[in-house]
Scaffold this active site. Structure first.
Site, mmCIF file in Angstrom:
data_model
loop_
_atom_site.group_PDB
_atom_site.id
_atom_site.type_symbol
_atom_site.label_atom_id
_atom_site.label_comp_id
_atom_site.label_asym_id
_atom_site.label_seq_id
_atom_site.Cartn_x
_atom_site.Cartn_y
_atom_site.Cartn_z
ATOM 1 C CD GLN A 136 7.935 -8.955 -36.518
ATOM 2 O OE1 GLN A 136 7.465 -9.900 -37.123
ATOM 3 N NE2 GLN A 136 7.179 -8.142 -35.790
ATOM 4 C CG HIS B 105 -3.301 -7.985 -28.634
ATOM 5 N ND1 HIS B 105 -2.161 -7.274 -28.333
ATOM 6 C CD2 HIS B 105 -2.899 -8.988 -29.462
ATOM 7 C CE1 HIS B 105 -1.114 -7.831 -28.916
ATOM 8 N NE2 HIS B 105 -1.537 -8.876 -29.620
ATOM 9 C CG HIS C 90 -1.854 -4.990 -32.079
ATOM 10 N ND1 HIS C 90 -2.578 -6.089 -31.708
ATOM 11 C CD2 HIS C 90 -0.941 -5.443 -32.976
ATOM 12 C CE1 HIS C 90 -2.137 -7.154 -32.353
ATOM 13 N NE2 HIS C 90 -1.144 -6.798 -33.131
ATOM 14 N N GLY D 238 -3.669 -7.431 -37.633
ATOM 15 C CA GLY D 238 -5.039 -7.391 -37.126
ATOM 16 C C GLY D 238 -5.233 -8.232 -35.873
ATOM 17 C CB SER E 51 -3.192 -12.332 -32.802
ATOM 18 O OG SER E 51 -2.855 -10.970 -32.878
HETATM 19 P P1 AMP Z 1 1.167 -8.773 -35.212
HETATM 20 O O1 AMP Z 1 -0.184 -8.185 -35.492
HETATM 21 O O2 AMP Z 1 1.130 -9.963 -34.315
HETATM 22 O O3 AMP Z 1 1.997 -8.965 -36.452
HETATM 23 O O4 AMP Z 1 1.911 -7.693 -34.352
HETATM 24 C C1 AMP Z 1 2.027 -6.364 -34.804
HETATM 25 C C2 AMP Z 1 2.989 -5.645 -33.914
HETATM 26 O O5 AMP Z 1 2.503 -5.680 -32.572
HETATM 27 C C3 AMP Z 1 4.379 -6.301 -33.904
HETATM 28 O O6 AMP Z 1 5.345 -5.282 -33.908
HETATM 29 C C4 AMP Z 1 4.376 -7.046 -32.613
HETATM 30 O O7 AMP Z 1 5.665 -7.220 -32.072
HETATM 31 C C5 AMP Z 1 3.548 -6.132 -31.739
HETATM 32 N N1 AMP Z 1 3.023 -6.847 -30.583
HETATM 33 C C6 AMP Z 1 2.398 -8.045 -30.589
HETATM 34 N N2 AMP Z 1 2.122 -8.445 -29.330
HETATM 35 C C7 AMP Z 1 2.599 -7.461 -28.513
HETATM 36 C C8 AMP Z 1 2.628 -7.288 -27.094
HETATM 37 N N3 AMP Z 1 2.115 -8.189 -26.260
HETATM 38 N N4 AMP Z 1 3.206 -6.158 -26.612
HETATM 39 C C9 AMP Z 1 3.733 -5.234 -27.450
HETATM 40 N N5 AMP Z 1 3.724 -5.352 -28.794
HETATM 41 C C10 AMP Z 1 3.171 -6.444 -29.315
#
Ligand code: AMP
Length: 279
Positions: free
Chosen positions: A150, A31, A34, A28, A183
């Site tokens: 990851q 941005h 996502h 969640g 986030s």
């Molecule tokens: P999170 O909500 O932070 O767990 O991220 C969910 C997914 O979005 C994960 O696969 C992250 O690697 C990806 N993500 C987060 N930030 C970015 C970004 N700046 N650019 C591309 N993917 C992202």
């Protein structure tokens, strides 16, 4: 767009949707990073599925879990805007059933870097993603290259556990000044936010040295440390020059690669990561 919260609602919804399924797992506070994953999922699949779940098991500090930003109303509007067909937004008890007592633990790839800095983090990630992969059965799942280790951990997990979801890494989305969207950026005070593009500058300094022919791991690590050490608001957790397949730290980098430059930096309590894959 449907929003479901229980396993049984999810099962019923999935049964009525056309394949292939694309899955984007998130915590969640969505941005543009996502959004880019939702767009890729939508382009590649007939059904695009998002999960929104702040996973307590991947936070090694309880305070970090508590202060993780949340705004489901806004997140659902973003999902709708990006053409997501189905959102699974479960409670903690719906993901981890009563008596839950199994951990998915990935080996060597999960140990260095973020794994060393955040004990238990990748066990938490691998465990929740294995559950989500099993519950959803998507053909494709999309992850950000921003969290490079990851992606490697999840790919290893899915291969080793014979989960037939293919793991697709997507490019990091950045602010105009180079800061990777995250986030966690919301926690930065204005002066910290102004200083935070130093992560990108440090990575690009090392890339420039590499492009100029530098092959010493220490010299490339020093190229990253230089700009970070010069920024008084930043505290470096690590800088790394590692084999892009094994994440073994390198004394010398081979021509051709892949080589993963990565770093983690604290601004007060807020910890940011970024990376650059060579070539
Ligand atoms: P999170 O909500 O932070 O767990 O991220 C969910 C997914 O979005 C994960 O696969 C992250 O690697 C990806 N993500 C987060 N930030 C970015 C970004 N700046 N650019 C591309 N993917 C992202």
């Amino acid at each position: 767009m449907q929003v479901v919260r229980t396993r049984s609602e999810l099962r019923d919804a999935l049964a009525a949707l056309p394949r292939p399924f694309g899955l984007v797992p998130t915590m969640g506070w969505l941005h543009d990073g996502h959004r880019s994953l939702f767009q890729r999922s939508r382009a590649d699949n007939r059904t695009s599925i998002a999960t929104i779940f702040v996973n307590p098991r991947q936070f090694n500090e309880a305070a970090d879990f508590q202060r993780y930003p949340r705004d489901e109303t806004r997140d659902l509007a973003i999902c709708e805007d990006e053409g997501v067909d189905l959102v699974f937004a479960p409670s903690v008890d719906e993901v981890y059933l009563p008596g839950f007592d199994t951990t998915v633990s990935v080996g060597s790839i999960a140990r260095p870097l973020e794994g060393a800095a955040r004990p238990g983090h990748f066990d938490g990630v691998a465990t929740v993603v294995a559950i989500l992969f099993d519950l959803i059965g998507a053909e494709h799942a999309y992850f950000g290259q921003k969290d490079a280790q990851q992606v490697m951990v999840i790919r290893r997990m899915a291969t080793d556990l014979a989960i037939p979801t293919s793991v697709i890494a997507c490019p990091t989305v950045r602010e105009p000044d180079g800061l990777a969207l995250s986030s966690r950026n919301v926690h930065l005070a204005p002066a910290q936010r102004a200083a935070a593009p130093v992560l990108r500058r440090a990575l690009l300094a090392a890339r420039a040295r590499w492009e100029a022919g530098e092959r010493s791991g220490d010299a490339l690590r020093a190229a990253m440390s230089g700009p970070l050490d010069a920024e008084p608001l930043a505290t470096t957790a690590y800088v790394s020059v590692a084999d892009g397949d094994t994440l073994a730290e390198l004394d010398r980098v081979a021509d051709g690669g892949p080589i993963l430059l990565s770093l983690a930096v604290r601004f007060g309590p807020t910890r940011l990561i970024d990376n650059e894959l060579l070539p």
